[in-house]
Design a protein around this motif. Structure first.
Motif, mmCIF file in Angstrom:
data_model
loop_
_atom_site.group_PDB
_atom_site.id
_atom_site.type_symbol
_atom_site.label_atom_id
_atom_site.label_comp_id
_atom_site.label_asym_id
_atom_site.label_seq_id
_atom_site.Cartn_x
_atom_site.Cartn_y
_atom_site.Cartn_z
ATOM 1 N N ALA A 13 1.061 -1.267 -0.081
ATOM 2 C CA ALA A 13 0.111 0.098 -0.008
ATOM 3 C C ALA A 13 0.675 1.205 0.056
ATOM 4 C CB ALA A 13 -1.043 -0.166 1.309
ATOM 5 N N GLY A 14 0.347 2.175 -0.736
ATOM 6 C CA GLY A 14 1.218 3.314 -0.895
ATOM 7 C C GLY A 14 0.923 4.420 0.456
ATOM 8 N N SER A 15 1.612 5.427 0.493
ATOM 9 C CA SER A 15 1.236 6.479 1.596
ATOM 10 C C SER A 15 -0.106 6.965 1.365
ATOM 11 C CB SER A 15 2.246 7.381 1.543
ATOM 12 O OG SER A 15 2.380 8.363 0.368
ATOM 13 N N ALA A 16 -0.649 7.809 2.417
ATOM 14 C CA ALA A 16 -2.027 8.119 2.568
ATOM 15 C C ALA A 16 -2.075 9.369 1.521
ATOM 16 C CB ALA A 16 -2.434 8.576 3.846
ATOM 17 N N THR A 17 -3.102 9.592 0.903
ATOM 18 C CA THR A 17 -3.307 10.941 0.050
ATOM 19 C C THR A 17 -4.431 11.518 0.342
ATOM 20 O OG1 THR A 17 -4.072 9.601 -1.552
ATOM 21 C CG2 THR A 17 -1.677 9.818 -2.057
ATOM 22 N N GLY A 18 -4.301 12.827 0.257
ATOM 23 C CA GLY A 18 -5.437 13.639 0.675
ATOM 24 C C GLY A 18 -6.322 13.613 -0.398
ATOM 25 N N GLY A 19 -7.704 13.524 -0.127
ATOM 26 C CA GLY A 19 -8.979 13.587 -1.069
ATOM 27 C C GLY A 19 -9.566 12.300 -1.560
ATOM 28 N N ARG A 20 -10.792 12.166 -1.530
ATOM 29 C CA ARG A 20 -11.397 11.000 -2.254
ATOM 30 C C ARG A 20 -11.398 11.066 -3.675
ATOM 31 N NH1 ARG A 20 -16.255 8.749 -3.460
ATOM 32 N NH2 ARG A 20 -17.387 11.059 -3.337
ATOM 33 N N MET A 21 -11.899 12.044 -4.002
ATOM 34 C CA MET A 21 -12.112 11.985 -5.279
ATOM 35 C C MET A 21 -10.949 12.704 -6.185
ATOM 36 S SD MET A 21 -15.394 10.713 -6.280
ATOM 37 C CE MET A 21 -17.112 10.551 -5.800
ATOM 38 N N LYS A 22 -10.682 12.366 -7.065
ATOM 39 C CA LYS A 22 -9.882 13.031 -8.217
ATOM 40 C C LYS A 22 -10.269 13.010 -9.369
ATOM 41 C CE LYS A 22 -5.336 11.955 -5.581
ATOM 42 N NZ LYS A 22 -5.907 11.411 -4.395
ATOM 43 N N SER A 23 -9.694 13.273 -10.646
ATOM 44 C CA SER A 23 -9.955 13.015 -11.975
ATOM 45 C C SER A 23 -10.454 11.894 -12.209
ATOM 46 C CB SER A 23 -9.272 13.888 -12.594
ATOM 47 O OG SER A 23 -8.101 12.939 -12.953
ATOM 48 N N SER A 24 -11.424 11.798 -13.400
ATOM 49 C CA SER A 24 -11.594 10.423 -13.684
ATOM 50 C C SER A 24 -10.300 9.570 -14.059
ATOM 51 C CB SER A 24 -12.576 10.413 -14.884
ATOM 52 O OG SER A 24 -12.788 9.173 -15.510
ATOM 53 N N ALA A 25 -9.564 10.023 -14.915
ATOM 54 C CA ALA A 25 -8.212 9.332 -15.118
ATOM 55 C C ALA A 25 -7.400 8.994 -13.819
ATOM 56 C CB ALA A 25 -7.431 10.297 -15.922
ATOM 57 N N GLN A 26 -7.353 9.942 -12.918
ATOM 58 C CA GLN A 26 -6.664 9.370 -11.519
ATOM 59 C C GLN A 26 -7.431 8.317 -10.806
ATOM 60 O OE1 GLN A 26 -6.468 13.468 -10.019
ATOM 61 N NE2 GLN A 26 -4.662 13.332 -9.889
ATOM 62 N N ASP A 27 -8.801 8.237 -10.727
ATOM 63 C CA ASP A 27 -9.211 7.268 -10.134
ATOM 64 C C ASP A 27 -9.147 6.037 -11.023
ATOM 65 O OD1 ASP A 27 -10.834 8.603 -8.121
ATOM 66 O OD2 ASP A 27 -12.552 9.026 -9.234
ATOM 67 N N LYS A 28 -9.270 6.040 -12.122
ATOM 68 C CA LYS A 28 -8.913 4.855 -12.948
ATOM 69 C C LYS A 28 -7.546 4.325 -12.950
ATOM 70 C CE LYS A 28 -12.347 5.742 -16.787
ATOM 71 N NZ LYS A 28 -12.449 6.265 -17.959
ATOM 72 N N GLN A 29 -6.441 5.227 -12.611
ATOM 73 C CA GLN A 29 -4.985 4.953 -12.489
ATOM 74 C C GLN A 29 -5.075 4.296 -10.927
ATOM 75 O OE1 GLN A 29 -2.404 8.373 -12.543
ATOM 76 N NE2 GLN A 29 -0.634 6.971 -11.943
ATOM 77 N N ARG A 30 -5.861 4.860 -10.000
ATOM 78 C CA ARG A 30 -5.727 4.231 -8.554
ATOM 79 C C ARG A 30 -6.188 2.915 -8.777
ATOM 80 N NH1 ARG A 30 -5.932 4.355 -3.401
ATOM 81 N NH2 ARG A 30 -5.020 6.548 -3.444
ATOM 82 N N LEU A 31 -7.360 2.682 -9.512
ATOM 83 C CA LEU A 31 -7.963 1.181 -9.645
ATOM 84 C C LEU A 31 -6.899 0.360 -10.389
ATOM 85 C CD1 LEU A 31 -11.730 2.116 -10.294
ATOM 86 C CD2 LEU A 31 -10.607 1.055 -8.349
ATOM 87 N N ALA A 32 -6.091 0.953 -11.383
ATOM 88 C CA ALA A 32 -5.283 0.189 -12.025
ATOM 89 C C ALA A 32 -4.012 -0.225 -11.094
ATOM 90 C CB ALA A 32 -4.737 0.832 -13.422
ATOM 91 N N GLU A 33 -3.733 0.644 -10.319
ATOM 92 C CA GLU A 33 -2.515 0.171 -9.186
ATOM 93 C C GLU A 33 -2.889 -0.744 -8.180
ATOM 94 O OE1 GLU A 33 -1.238 3.977 -8.080
ATOM 95 O OE2 GLU A 33 -0.109 4.549 -10.163
ATOM 96 N N HIS A 34 -4.332 -0.400 -7.817
ATOM 97 C CA HIS A 34 -4.780 -1.077 -6.677
ATOM 98 C C HIS A 34 -6.267 -1.472 -6.577
ATOM 99 C CE1 HIS A 34 -4.345 -2.100 -2.257
ATOM 100 N NE2 HIS A 34 -5.618 -2.110 -2.310
ATOM 101 N N PRO A 35 -6.479 -2.558 -7.658
ATOM 102 C CA PRO A 35 -7.766 -3.056 -8.077
ATOM 103 C C PRO A 35 -8.488 -3.583 -7.161
ATOM 104 C CG PRO A 35 -5.988 -4.553 -8.919
ATOM 105 C CD PRO A 35 -5.329 -3.409 -8.382
ATOM 106 N N VAL A 36 -9.709 -3.475 -7.217
ATOM 107 C CA VAL A 36 -10.750 -3.907 -6.174
ATOM 108 C C VAL A 36 -11.651 -4.936 -6.996
ATOM 109 C CG1 VAL A 36 -12.828 -3.285 -4.793
ATOM 110 C CG2 VAL A 36 -10.682 -1.770 -5.009
ATOM 111 N N SER A 37 -11.908 -6.082 -6.615
ATOM 112 C CA SER A 37 -12.682 -7.334 -7.271
ATOM 113 C C SER A 37 -13.978 -7.125 -6.769
ATOM 114 C CB SER A 37 -12.179 -8.674 -6.686
ATOM 115 O OG SER A 37 -12.127 -8.853 -5.459
ATOM 116 N N LEU A 38 -15.082 -7.354 -7.705
ATOM 117 C CA LEU A 38 -16.425 -7.256 -7.177
ATOM 118 C C LEU A 38 -16.771 -8.371 -6.187
ATOM 119 C CD1 LEU A 38 -18.459 -7.122 -10.657
ATOM 120 C CD2 LEU A 38 -18.131 -5.276 -8.888
ATOM 121 N N ARG A 39 -15.928 -9.584 -6.202
ATOM 122 C CA ARG A 39 -16.033 -10.511 -5.135
ATOM 123 C C ARG A 39 -15.871 -9.973 -3.842
ATOM 124 N NH1 ARG A 39 -13.005 -16.083 -6.329
ATOM 125 N NH2 ARG A 39 -14.355 -15.894 -7.997
ATOM 126 N N ARG A 40 -14.775 -9.022 -3.721
ATOM 127 C CA ARG A 40 -14.334 -8.606 -2.327
ATOM 128 C C ARG A 40 -15.490 -7.714 -1.860
ATOM 129 N NH1 ARG A 40 -8.610 -5.768 -0.836
ATOM 130 N NH2 ARG A 40 -8.984 -5.809 1.335
#
Length: 616
Positions: A13-40
């Motif tokens: 896990a990376g260090s904590a970052t401020g803010g929940r929402m970023k741009s759409s591209a940043q959200d997608k990048q976060r999900l690419a780096e730390h994906p969340v499975s539907l099963r979870r």
């Protein structure tokens, strides 16, 4: 109420970052780096499957029952009113009221079930995250802003509650309403249904543009909100306020807060107005559709003898489909945002424990443990450090003895003191308690056997009694006063109007530094540890206060294995054994007399007065 543990998945896990929402591209990048499975995500709801099914059935029932209204209206306008059919008129009017009553009750029950389910899921997630964070080493919190940790634990989890109880049910409700309404529209008039389709292409385009605008602005707003939270936490803590007053930075701090708050005003306004003109245009388009429908109904080619009741019922359905369609248009955006939110929370849950728990931990029996401590080939290096703080240290602390550790600043004394209560784990080597590696013990057992009294004492913003009972919840009144007597502070507490019920203030600052130390010592005495770490516990005190605290520490150390980290000769001279650290290694060791006679590093420390301050 028992809390089921949240499944913790391995992964960095990376260090904590401020803010929940970023741009759409940043959200997608976060999900690419730390994906969340539907099963979870689904696993969070598995214990509440019955509630999920009940909520879905309530949503479907409410939507379907509500669609009976336009059909009743058509019958009233086309038949009951023109023909003065009193029976049909009463049945229709009663049906409209009954539908409103049933849908209202269903919506209340649905909201209750969905909110209760969401709160239970969030309770489990919140407590699981809190428990997981408690198991992290000091290094994790040293490298994380407390505002960010609080933001993920409170704000992010709280917004996930909104995703669960509002967004998820809204999507299900919108989807059900759109499908049911579309079917009803076709059933009433397929021709008018085709005409209504002209609104969807511009609706989709405008909805996507509006969503992009709102996401970009919301990302900036959340980051600024996180910054404002950190400013409040840092500047308005007791330590922050004290530093501000001493350094005279109050105006600058107020200016920084004002600027951040002013930015937040601008961002809140932009967030509130983002895409409003586009949505207003969309509302105009939807409002114009009834006019087109009336025109089509009146033309011979398209009207084909359409009744007024059919037209009124259809326009009612068409007007009601606007909001759920707009909600579904933003489904992809909401989905990415929700998954990014889960990703932020799961990122903390997936943080590898730097202090792993043994699969079959050894339980500590306070009555049988002797308190002998041994360090075997212990080395420690902080992350990103260029060299080790401790290197291949071998040290034995016999049970019931006091070992003093001295050395220049940065020699590794405090790091050594953090290894005994297992605040840190050695990079290599072993720390043994009664011959068993600390890694094999139950952490609660280590806490009951090893206690620390540091230079800065931390007291809860609560009463004296509550602070003492924090260490020993079952302690009796007699035991509390006995500990206060031994800590040389009982007379002071008795002299206070509220005695044990006196509030200590934030971080204990209603008491002096020495009084805080003695309260902390009394609290430690109640735990009756077999191993004690005294980390420069008197280095910041004046001579008179030091004498009182030292007397309390002497009382505390009786019969315990004690590691004394000190700068003062007055405390070092009491030790059975002295160890001199230099660059993380043991340079000398022996009794006070042996080291003085040796004339080496210890003798030079004494001569240079590093240990001679206020010597007695």
């Amino acid at each position: 109420m028992s809390v089921n543990p949240i499944p913790v998945h391995p992964g960095g896990a990376g260090s904590a970052t401020g803010g929940r929402m970023k741009s759409s591209a940043q959200d997608k990048q976060r999900l690419a780096e730390h994906p969340v499975s539907l099963r979870r995500v689904a696993a969070l709801f598995r214990p509440h499957l019955g509630s999920v099914i009940a909520v879905m059935l309530l949503i479907v029932a409410s939507s379907v029952i509500g669609l009976a209204q336009p059909f009743i209206v058509r019958e009233l306008i086309d038949d009951a009113i023109p023909h003065s059919n009193i029976r049909l008129l009463l049945a229709g009017a009663g049906g409209l009221v009954l539908i409103a009553l049933i849908t209202a009750v269903l919506e209340v029950v649905q909201t209750w079930r969905a909110t209760l389910m969401g709160q239970r899921v969030m309770h489990r997630l919140r407590t699981g995250l809190f428990t997981h964070l408690q198991k992290q080493s000091l290094g994790f919190f040293t490298n994380s802003r407390s505002g960010d940790v609080q933001s993920r634990l409170i704000n992010d989890v709280g917004q996930m509650q909104s995703v669960i109880t509002n967004s998820a049910t809204s999507i299900a409700s919108n989807l059900t309403t759109v499908v049911a309404t579309a079917v009803a529209m076709v059933a009433i008039s397929w021709k008018l249904s085709l005409i209504s389709l002209i609104v969807f292409p511009p609706a989709i385009l405008l909805a996507k543009q509006t969503a992009k605008l709102r996401r970009a602005v919301t990302g900036k707003r959340q980051r600024e909100m996180s910054n404002l939270t950190s400013l409040i936490e840092e500047r308005l803590s007791i330590s922050g306020v004290r530093l501000s007053k001493v350094m005279g930075t109050g105006p600058a701090d107020a200016q920084a807060f004002t600027e951040s708050s002013h930015k937040l005003i601008d961002l809140e306004m932009k967030s509130a107005l983002a895409g409003r003109w586009r949505m207003a245009t969309m509302s105009i388009i939807f409002a114009a559709i009834p006019a087109v429908l009336y025109l089509a109904a009146g033309l011979p080619v398209t009207g084909d003898g359409m009744s007024i009741g059919t037209l009124v019922a259809f326009t009612g359905l068409q007007a009601g489909i606007f909001r759920p369609v707009m909600g579904l248009m933003q489904l992809s955006v909401q989905w990415v945002s929700a998954m990014a939110l889960f990703s932020r929370v799961f990122e903390y849950l997936d943080t590898d424990q730097e202090l792993p728990v043994a699969s079959n931990p050894v339980k500590v029996d306070p009555a049988r443990i002797s308190g002998e401590v041994e360090l075997r080939e212990v080395s420690f290096r902080y992350p990103q450090a260029t060299k080790s703080t401790l290197e291949k240290l071998n040290l034995r602390l016999p049970a019931g003895t006091m070992t003093a550790v001295v050395g220049a600043t940065g020699s590794g004394k405090s790091t050594l003191g953090s290894l005994l209560p297992r605040l840190l784990d050695p990079t290599s080597g072993q720390v043994l308690l009664d011959g068993i590696d600390l890694k094999d013990y139950d952490q609660q057992g280590i806490a009951s056997a090893v206690s620390v009294v540091a230079q800065e004492s931390y007291l809860l913003h609560d009463t004296v009694r509550a602070n003492l009972l924090w260490a020993a919840p079952e302690a009796t009144e007699e035991q509390l006063w006995r500990a206060l007597e031994a800590a040389q502070i009982a007379d002071l507490i008795r002299s206070l109007p509220l005695g044990l019920e006196t509030e200590v203030g934030q971080r204990g600052h209603r008491f002096s530094g020495g009084e805080q130390q003695r309260l902390a010592i009394a609290r430690t005495m109640l735990r009756e540890p077999k191993v004690l770490v005294l980390d420069e516990a008197t280095s910041a005190l004046d001579t008179v206060t030091e004498a009182l605290v030292q007397q309390a520490l002497d009382e505390l150390a009786v019969g315990r294995t004690t590691l004394l980290i000190a700068h003062r000769l007055s405390t070092v001279m009491r030790a059975d054994h002295i160890v001199v650290l230099e660059d993380g290694k043991i340079a000398e060791s022996g009794t006070y007399g042996e080291l003085v006679a040796l004339g080496g590093r210890f003798w030079r420390l004494v001569q240079n007065s590093e240990l001679a301050v206020r010597a007695s």
